[in-house]
Scaffold this active site. Structure first.
Site, PDB file in Angstrom:
ATOM      1  N   ASN A  26      20.128  36.080  69.904  1.00 16.85           N
ATOM      2  CA  ASN A  26      19.924  35.807  68.482  1.00 16.85           C
ATOM      3  C   ASN A  26      19.940  37.124  67.723  1.00 16.85           C
ATOM      4  OD1 ASN A  26      17.530  35.515  66.123  1.00 16.85           O
ATOM      5  ND2 ASN A  26      19.116  33.953  66.150  1.00 16.85           N
TER       6      ASN A  26
ATOM      7  N   TYR B 142      15.203  41.078  59.716  1.00 17.21           N
ATOM      8  CA  TYR B 142      13.773  41.011  59.420  1.00 17.21           C
ATOM      9  C   TYR B 142      13.287  42.401  59.013  1.00 17.21           C
ATOM     10  CZ  TYR B 142      14.723  37.231  62.760  1.00 17.21           C
ATOM     11  OH  TYR B 142      15.276  36.177  63.425  1.00 17.21           O
ATOM     12  N   ARG B 143      12.543  42.472  57.936  1.00 20.77           N
ATOM     13  CA  ARG B 143      12.046  43.775  57.502  1.00 20.77           C
ATOM     14  C   ARG B 143      11.096  44.347  58.551  1.00 20.77           C
ATOM     15  NH1 ARG B 143       8.169  40.750  53.370  1.00 20.77           N
ATOM     16  NH2 ARG B 143       6.136  41.218  54.304  1.00 20.77           N
TER      17      ARG B 143
ATOM     18  N   TRP C 280       8.580  38.584  61.699  1.00 21.87           N
ATOM     19  CA  TRP C 280       9.150  37.320  62.161  1.00 21.87           C
ATOM     20  C   TRP C 280       8.408  36.174  61.480  1.00 21.87           C
ATOM     21  CZ3 TRP C 280       9.127  39.124  67.924  1.00 21.87           C
ATOM     22  CH2 TRP C 280      10.354  39.743  68.221  1.00 21.87           C
TER      23      TRP C 280
ATOM     24  N   ASP D 140       8.946  42.062  47.297  1.00 18.32           N
ATOM     25  CA  ASP D 140       9.936  41.172  47.902  1.00 18.32           C
ATOM     26  C   ASP D 140      10.963  40.665  46.904  1.00 18.32           C
ATOM     27  OD1 ASP D 140      10.946  39.779  50.188  1.00 18.32           O
ATOM     28  OD2 ASP D 140       8.879  39.609  50.889  1.00 18.32           O
TER      29      ASP D 140
END
Length: 490
Positions: free
Chosen positions: A176, A180-181, A194, A291
């Protein structure tokens, strides 16, 4: 030919007048964000004009140049996929989705070129690559050598914002790739954001259920060719390999090389690779983070990534991005995804004519859907269908309009929606999963969604009044005025 790597894409951007080099020393702490905001969001620009990609050649405290806003326009997204228009990519996807089982020998022969092309997309394992030019392990690893951004004043620290995070399903071994930060805690550890619905989190949970005291290998690639760099954010089916789909987008297989310290493979053309592991029994406070909602996502407990090895080019580029009040660079990436994957949605639901996700809706807050309505309750069927589709399950508000509404003309959408609805009759509410970043939800990851049926109402839906026609000029009058228009000084 596909871009060989990120720097070839940079050369293309520069040749097309889409890149600006910044030679002054600029601090990755806040200053690069402010310059990017001013360059990309200058209010003096024309409505459809956006600022260039920026290459900071001398980030303060680092010898590594920094690239940002490289995907920050529709034009640059087209350049990334090596097409004139994004619809060309959608057309290729549509062509493969249209493949049917061959009925006879002639049909089988006609399918051979497509099958051969599909076979050419599979990732290709190679012995080495440019990402191996420099290898550092153990105490030689120092993440602070890179110009990692602190984007906004209240951020919990510096964040890696454009990573490709590689993991394997601990049960099936399937790869996969996610984006993701990663908050940098010190020279060799970061957070791993996650979110609970992401595949990385599922791998973490499954591994922890088997061995709570164990660890899972994780590798992170930063800065690849553009199609591969975007693979981590594409809403592809869970059984499809992201690197195979990247090969489809770039029309050449992605070359993959084995990591030095774990069994994972990463793109051989990456600028920087971080190798390490996530402990299954270790959580740490991550955030706040400015964000894409335009608000800070709050602190939370997330897994910790331990970096054991860094491999890189001799002169790497650091690829990054900024999220914050919309629109940002991520809006254009999301817009490209919307255009490219519309054929997939139409294949599942052919009544869908078009879809739009306005920048202010920050992906998951608003989706406008035009449908060709065929039966009572059709709009509500589509709302519930969208809430069942992958990441679309997070959509907070869905507005369904008729096929003749231009969903990209928000003035028309608001006008016709408000004129079409009786709020009590046409609005429905559902409970379900919410985006972790939705700070307004009643609980983290769980809350309500709203669907608005803004289609014309039919007698078979209980609407007994006549529905009025739209005010439009007749075509004959318009043609007569067309002939006179050039003579008028208006």
């Amino acid at each position: 030919m596909a871009y060989r790597d990120l720097r070839e894409f940079v050369q293309k951007l520069e040749k097309e007048g889409e890149l600006k080099r910044i030679r002054a020393e600029v601090d990755p702490v806040l200053e690069i964000t402010e310059i990017t905001q001013r360059a990309a969001r200058d209010k003096g620009r024309k409505p459809k004009s956006v600022g260039p990609a920026l290459l900071f050649e001398k980030p303060k405290g680092s010898r590594v140049p920094l690239l940002i806003n490289s995907f920050g326009s529709v034009r640059r997204m087209a350049l990334a996929f090596e097409v004139e228009e994004l619809d060309e990519v959608a057309g290729r996807i549509r062509g493969f989705l249209a493949m049917e089982s061959p009925q006879g020998l002639f049909d089988k022969i006609k399918m051979l070129p497509k099958l051969a092309e599909l076979g050419s997309f599979f990732p290709k394992s190679v012995k080495s690559g440019s990402c191996k030019e420099v290898i550092r392990k153990g105490t030689d690893v120092n993440l602070l050598d890179f110009p990692i951004l602190k984007c906004w004043p209240e951020d919990g620290g510096r964040f890696i914002t454009f990573p490709l995070v590689f993991t394997k399903n601990p049960e099936t071994g399937k790869r996969n790739v996610g984006m993701y930060r990663m908050q940098v805690y010190d020279e060799r550890t970061t957070g791993m954001h996650w979110q609970t619905q992401k595949h990385g989190a599922e791998h973490f949970r499954r591994a922890r259920a088997k061995n709570p005291e164990g660890r899972i290998p994780v590798s992170v690639a930063i800065g690849t060719d553009p199609a591969t760099a975007l693979a981590g954010m594409l809403p592809i089916p869970p059984d499809l390999d992201e690197m195979m789909f990247a090969g489809f987008l770039r029309r050449e297989p992605v070359e993959m090389v084995a990591c030095e310290t774990n069994e994972l493979e990463v793109p051989a053309n990456a600028e920087i690779v971080l190798e390490g592991y996530v402990s299954l029994n270790e959580m740490r406070t991550e955030g706040p983070f400015g964000d894409h909602t335009g608000f800070y996502s709050l602190e939370g407990e997330f897994p910790v990534f331990h970096v054991e090895c860094v491999t890189q080019r001799k002169d790497p580029l650091y690829l990054t991005t900024v999220v914050g009040p919309p629109p940002q660079e991520d809006f254009y990436m999301g817009y490209a995804v919307e255009r490219v994957f519309l054929p997939v949605m139409k294949m599942q639901y052919p009544e869908i004519v078009d879809v739009a996700m306005p920048a202010e809706g920050i992906f998951h807050n608003l989706m406008i859907v035009a449908i060709r309505k065929s039966y009572p309750g059709h709009a509500r069927k589509i709302m519930n269908a969208i809430w069942s589709l992958g990441q679309a399950m997070f959509t907070k508000v869905i507005v369904v309009v008729d096929h003749d509404v231009d969903v990209h003309n928000y003035r028309e959408v608001v006008w016709k929606t408000l004129c079409a609805i009786d709020p009590e009759r046409d609005v429905q509410f559902n409970l379900g999963p919410m985006d972790t970043l939705d700070h307004a939800a009643r609980m983290q990851d769980y809350g309500s969604k709203m669907g608005i049926d803004a289609t014309r109402k039919w007698a078979s839906e209980g609407f007994t009044r006549p529905w009025p026609g739209e005010v439009l000029m007749d075509e004959a009058t318009k043609k007569r005025i067309d002939a006179l228009w050039k003579k008028m000084e208006l």
